[in-house]
Write a protein that holds these residues in place. Structure first.
Motif, PDB file in Angstrom:
ATOM      1  N   PRO A   1       0.827  -1.211   0.000  1.00 53.80           N
ATOM      2  CA  PRO A   1       0.000   0.000   0.000  1.00 53.80           C
ATOM      3  C   PRO A   1       0.859   1.258   0.000  1.00 53.80           C
ATOM      4  O   PRO A   1       1.962   1.281   0.552  1.00 53.80           O
ATOM      5  N   LEU A   2       0.342   2.277  -0.631  1.00 52.57           N
ATOM      6  CA  LEU A   2       0.997   3.586  -0.624  1.00 52.57           C
ATOM      7  C   LEU A   2       0.288   4.425   0.432  1.00 52.57           C
ATOM      8  O   LEU A   2      -0.880   4.786   0.266  1.00 52.57           O
ATOM      9  N   THR A   3       0.989   4.729   1.509  1.00 50.72           N
ATOM     10  CA  THR A   3       0.338   5.338   2.675  1.00 50.72           C
ATOM     11  C   THR A   3      -0.074   6.783   2.444  1.00 50.72           C
ATOM     12  O   THR A   3      -1.083   7.230   2.987  1.00 50.72           O
ATOM     13  N   ALA A   4       0.686   7.527   1.658  1.00 47.10           N
ATOM     14  CA  ALA A   4       0.403   8.948   1.456  1.00 47.10           C
ATOM     15  C   ALA A   4       0.058   9.205  -0.011  1.00 47.10           C
ATOM     16  O   ALA A   4       0.615   8.559  -0.904  1.00 47.10           O
ATOM     17  N   PRO A   5      -0.869  10.131  -0.280  1.00 48.43           N
ATOM     18  CA  PRO A   5      -1.197  10.433  -1.680  1.00 48.43           C
ATOM     19  C   PRO A   5      -0.061  11.179  -2.368  1.00 48.43           C
ATOM     20  O   PRO A   5       0.797  11.783  -1.724  1.00 48.43           O
ATOM     21  N   LEU A   6      -0.091  11.144  -3.693  1.00 48.41           N
ATOM     22  CA  LEU A   6       0.878  11.876  -4.500  1.00 48.41           C
ATOM     23  C   LEU A   6       0.270  13.217  -4.893  1.00 48.41           C
ATOM     24  O   LEU A   6      -0.908  13.298  -5.242  1.00 48.41           O
ATOM     25  N   LEU A   7       1.068  14.263  -4.829  1.00 45.89           N
ATOM     26  CA  LEU A   7       0.616  15.587  -5.250  1.00 45.89           C
ATOM     27  C   LEU A   7       1.232  15.882  -6.612  1.00 45.89           C
ATOM     28  O   LEU A   7       2.462  15.958  -6.751  1.00 45.89           O
ATOM     29  N   LEU A   8       0.371  16.038  -7.623  1.00 47.51           N
ATOM     30  CA  LEU A   8       0.832  16.270  -8.982  1.00 47.51           C
ATOM     31  C   LEU A   8       0.348  17.621  -9.482  1.00 47.51           C
ATOM     32  O   LEU A   8      -0.716  18.101  -9.086  1.00 47.51           O
ATOM     33  N   ASP A   9       1.136  18.214 -10.363  1.00 47.28           N
ATOM     34  CA  ASP A   9       0.717  19.424 -11.073  1.00 47.28           C
ATOM     35  C   ASP A   9       0.355  19.003 -12.482  1.00 47.28           C
ATOM     36  O   ASP A   9       1.226  18.771 -13.321  1.00 47.28           O
ATOM     37  N   THR A  10      -0.935  18.860 -12.749  1.00 52.71           N
ATOM     38  CA  THR A  10      -1.398  18.336 -14.028  1.00 52.71           C
ATOM     39  C   THR A  10      -1.783  19.438 -15.014  1.00 52.71           C
ATOM     40  O   THR A  10      -2.303  19.140 -16.090  1.00 52.71           O
ATOM     41  N   ARG A  11      -1.546  20.683 -14.655  1.00 55.52           N
ATOM     42  CA  ARG A  11      -1.865  21.759 -15.586  1.00 55.52           C
ATOM     43  C   ARG A  11      -0.878  21.750 -16.738  1.00 55.52           C
ATOM     44  O   ARG A  11       0.302  21.442 -16.568  1.00 55.52           O
ATOM     45  N   ALA A  12      -1.353  22.124 -17.915  1.00 55.01           N
ATOM     46  CA  ALA A  12      -0.476  22.197 -19.080  1.00 55.01           C
ATOM     47  C   ALA A  12       0.637  23.200 -18.815  1.00 55.01           C
ATOM     48  O   ALA A  12       0.405  24.234 -18.175  1.00 55.01           O
ATOM     49  N   PRO A  13       1.862  22.935 -19.269  1.00 53.18           N
ATOM     50  CA  PRO A  13       2.980  23.847 -18.998  1.00 53.18           C
ATOM     51  C   PRO A  13       2.699  25.285 -19.416  1.00 53.18           C
ATOM     52  O   PRO A  13       3.031  26.221 -18.694  1.00 53.18           O
ATOM     53  N   ARG A  14       2.076  25.473 -20.564  1.00 49.92           N
ATOM     54  CA  ARG A  14       1.775  26.843 -21.012  1.00 49.92           C
ATOM     55  C   ARG A  14       0.778  27.513 -20.084  1.00 49.92           C
ATOM     56  O   ARG A  14       0.916  28.697 -19.746  1.00 49.92           O
ATOM     57  N   LEU A  15      -0.247  26.748 -19.678  1.00 49.50           N
ATOM     58  CA  LEU A  15      -1.240  27.311 -18.767  1.00 49.50           C
ATOM     59  C   LEU A  15      -0.603  27.631 -17.424  1.00 49.50           C
ATOM     60  O   LEU A  15      -0.882  28.680 -16.830  1.00 49.50           O
ATOM     61  N   ALA A  16       0.251  26.747 -16.930  1.00 53.23           N
ATOM     62  CA  ALA A  16       0.927  27.002 -15.660  1.00 53.23           C
ATOM     63  C   ALA A  16       1.798  28.253 -15.746  1.00 53.23           C
ATOM     64  O   ALA A  16       1.836  29.058 -14.806  1.00 53.23           O
ATOM     65  N   ALA A  17       2.477  28.430 -16.876  1.00 52.99           N
ATOM     66  CA  ALA A  17       3.316  29.626 -17.049  1.00 52.99           C
ATOM     67  C   ALA A  17       2.464  30.883 -17.096  1.00 52.99           C
ATOM     68  O   ALA A  17       2.827  31.917 -16.521  1.00 52.99           O
ATOM     69  N   LEU A  18       1.304  30.826 -17.780  1.00 50.43           N
ATOM     70  CA  LEU A  18       0.417  31.980 -17.850  1.00 50.43           C
ATOM     71  C   LEU A  18      -0.128  32.337 -16.473  1.00 50.43           C
ATOM     72  O   LEU A  18      -0.221  33.515 -16.104  1.00 50.43           O
ATOM     73  N   MET A  19      -0.503  31.318 -15.693  1.00 50.03           N
ATOM     74  CA  MET A  19      -1.030  31.570 -14.359  1.00 50.03           C
ATOM     75  C   MET A  19       0.040  32.163 -13.452  1.00 50.03           C
ATOM     76  O   MET A  19      -0.234  33.075 -12.657  1.00 50.03           O
ATOM     77  N   LEU A  20       1.281  31.674 -13.584  1.00 48.55           N
ATOM     78  CA  LEU A  20       2.374  32.230 -12.793  1.00 48.55           C
ATOM     79  C   LEU A  20       2.622  33.680 -13.159  1.00 48.55           C
ATOM     80  O   LEU A  20       2.809  34.540 -12.277  1.00 48.55           O
ATOM     81  N   ALA A  21       2.608  33.991 -14.465  1.00 54.12           N
ATOM     82  CA  ALA A  21       2.807  35.375 -14.900  1.00 54.12           C
ATOM     83  C   ALA A  21       1.664  36.269 -14.424  1.00 54.12           C
ATOM     84  O   ALA A  21       1.889  37.428 -14.026  1.00 54.12           O
TER      85      ALA A  21
END
Length: 275
Positions: free
Chosen positions: A216-236
């Motif tokens: 069993p995996l005791t802790a969940p995984l935290l992923l950033d599934t946003r598209a790289p371009r969208l993530a860059a736009l949101m950061l900007a």
């Protein structure tokens, strides 16, 4: 009658060959399983074989259909659909969407290297679950289909078992989306994941590994599934908002400073009292 004699030197090799096909419950499943990389290193490390299994059912439990599916699956699907053609794999294959609650947004998928022209969407009559199950199974039998994504909220374990058998027989990627209420039901899926949205600096999706061929995996995984371009736009966008707040924020100065508004007000009051 001829007799066979096992030499001592041959016994270790025979044992090693057997052990290579034995799965121990405390370890991840055999690396001999053919997989497609998910596009997320942390998730690949948690999955048997290091990616999405080909020829096996992957069950994804969602709080609401249509929220997190594409962000999680798009990188792996792009790899599967864009791989070069071979004699066994003709390439330029299709993905079948069965019972999708919404049609995906073409430009967003295009930014993730998925061609909308290679998606087939199959819809059934509302409440007619058998027709969707039949369509999903038929899609798995189709030679031109590389992957099947099926939204089957009312599917039962026996139905899923038939899909698992078809996916295994034809070596297809198969993802079935079900509501959270199904997490306590039995399932033939060798891999079950529960998806949960997150609002954190490090990612936007928590992935709970409910079932896998391994410990069993005791802790969940935290992923950033946003598209790289969208993530860059949101950061900007966040950076522009921060700079704007700093520009419009009032300038706080000591009261004793001649430039302070409070100092100017006190000076005016003192001047009035003097007269």
């Amino acid at each position: 009658m001829p007799t066979l004699t096992a030499t001592p030197s041959a016994l270790p090799d025979f044992a090693d060959a057997l052990n290579a096909h034995v799965w121990r419950a405390g370890e991840l499943g055999s690396a001999s399983v053919q997989t497609v990389a998910t596009g997320y290193a942390a998730l690949d490390q948690a999955l048997p074989g290091g990616g999405w299994p080909q020829g096996a059912l992957v069950e994804l439990l969602l709080p609401q259909a249509g929220q997190h599916e594409w962000g999680l699956l798009a990188p792996g699907l792009a790899r599967a659909l864009n791989q070069p053609a071979t004699p066994d794999e003709p390439g330029a294959q299709l993905t079948a969407l069965v019972g999708a609650p919404y049609l995906p947004f073409g430009p967003a998928l295009g930014a993730r290297q998925i061609d909308m022209r290679r998606l087939i969407s199959i819809h059934g009559k509302p409440g007619n679950a058998p027709s969707l199950l039949w369509a999903a199974r038929e899609a798995l039998l189709c030679a031109d289909v590389a992957a099947v994504l099926a939204w089957l909220p009312d599917a039962r374990s026996a139905h899923l078992r038939r899909l698992q058998i078809a996916a295994h027989a034809h070596h297809k990627l198969l993802f079935v989306f079900r509501p959270l209420r199904a997490q306590n039901e039995s399932s033939p899926a060798p891999l079950r994941l529960l998806l949960e949205g997150a609002v954190e600096e490090g990612g936007n999706l928590r992935v709970h590994v409910v079932k896998r061929r391994g410990p069993p995996l005791t802790a969940p995984l935290l992923l950033d599934t946003r598209a790289p371009r969208l993530a860059a736009l949101m950061l900007a966008s966040r950076e522009r908002a921060r700079l704007k707040r700093e520009e419009t924020a009032p300038l706080f100065l000591p009261v004793t400073s001649p430039l302070s508004p409070v100092h100017a007000l006190l000076d005016r009051i003192a001047h009035l009292d003097h007269h």
